[in-house]
Design an enzyme around this catalytic site. Structure first.
Site, PDB file in Angstrom:
ATOM      1  N   LYS A 133       0.567  -1.304  -0.126  1.00 49.06           N
ATOM      2  CA  LYS A 133       0.023   0.318  -0.127  1.00 49.06           C
ATOM      3  C   LYS A 133       1.035   0.999  -0.152  1.00 49.06           C
ATOM      4  CE  LYS A 133      -4.738  -1.902   2.496  1.00 49.06           C
ATOM      5  NZ  LYS A 133      -4.885  -1.856   3.945  1.00 49.06           N
ATOM      6  N   GLU A 160     -11.513 -13.336   7.201  1.00 50.85           N
ATOM      7  CA  GLU A 160     -10.440 -13.498   6.619  1.00 50.85           C
ATOM      8  C   GLU A 160      -8.870 -13.303   6.809  1.00 50.85           C
ATOM      9  OE1 GLU A 160      -9.149  -8.348   4.923  1.00 50.85           O
ATOM     10  OE2 GLU A 160      -8.972  -8.618   6.968  1.00 50.85           O
TER      11      GLU A 160
END
Length: 233
Positions: A133, A160
């Site tokens: 990111k 997740e």
């Protein structure tokens, strides 16, 4: 007694709302059961690798159920209507697990294995290791579905999994602390330092991977040499 259409609509709306409330109360238990199932699968993988290879690439595992307040905030932030259907369809991290490995190579090895299993479904992979990111964050996010055998039949519940190395996990923990310390508005120089720290963490991971490779090659070389010596005697 005469019943107006408006009253019927209101009654039905209240009935639907009451039903959703009851379903919502049951959801945390479902996600907790899904996490328990996932934890059992990971524990078995760790044990098998330990027995077969002499070590487990998984350092530690943490899990959590997302708080209702956080779920609502995420749905509002993403622009979804607040209903159970949207929550189950679009919020994939209500059940969350973090797996920390020693090396990047082990992360991909584990994901490859999960993708071949018949007792879970890998639905989505986001690779923030290959593509970090902008703030420097690195991790591999995997959305899986875990089957739960219920009275009503089999229900696949999403979870997740975040996979990181020790260095990535340390960086992410520090970034989280600073993020909330500055009320989610990091000063520019702090954000720049964090990016630099992320690069340093990545370099450390790469260096440790090279050292591991060299050690394994030396170990294999010594083993082959010893075997050759024995055969010649």
């Amino acid at each position: 007694m005469q019943v107006h259409v408006k009253d019927l609509q209101q009654w039905k709306a209240n009935e639907d709302f009451a039903r959703q409330i009851e379903e919502f109360k049951a959801l945390p238990a479902l996600y907790r059961h899904a996490l328990n199932e996932l934890q059992n699968k990971i524990d078995i993988i760790r044990t098998e690798w330990q027995v077969r290879d002499g070590f487990s690439p998984i350092e530690h595992v943490k899990s959590r159920i997302k708080e209702p307040k956080s779920i609502i905030q995420k749905m509002e932030r993403k622009g979804y209507d607040l209903c159970l259907e949207n929550m189950e369809n679009y919020i994939h991290d209500i059940a969350g697990m973090r797996i920390v490995c020693a090396f990047v190579k082990d992360i991909y090895r584990l994901v490859d294995h999960l993708s071949t299993r018949e007792d879970m479904r890998v639905l989505e992979i986001k690779d923030y290791i290959a593509h970090p990111k902008p703030n420097g964050y690195q991790s591999l996010h995997v959305i899986v579905a875990i089957p739960l055998i219920l009275l009503e039949g089999t229900r696949w519940v999403k979870a997740e999994i975040q996979l990181r190395t020790l260095a990535m996990d340390f960086w992410a923990s520090m970034e989280h602390i600073l993020y909330y310390k500055f009320d989610k508005q990091l000063p520019t120089h702090v954000a720049d330092e964090l990016k630099e720290a992320a690069r340093a963490a990545d370099e450390l991971d790469q260096k440790m991977l090279r050292l591991r490779r060299e050690i394994l090659e030396l170990t294999e070389g010594d083993s082959n040499g010893s075997s050759t010596g024995l055969r010649n005697t």
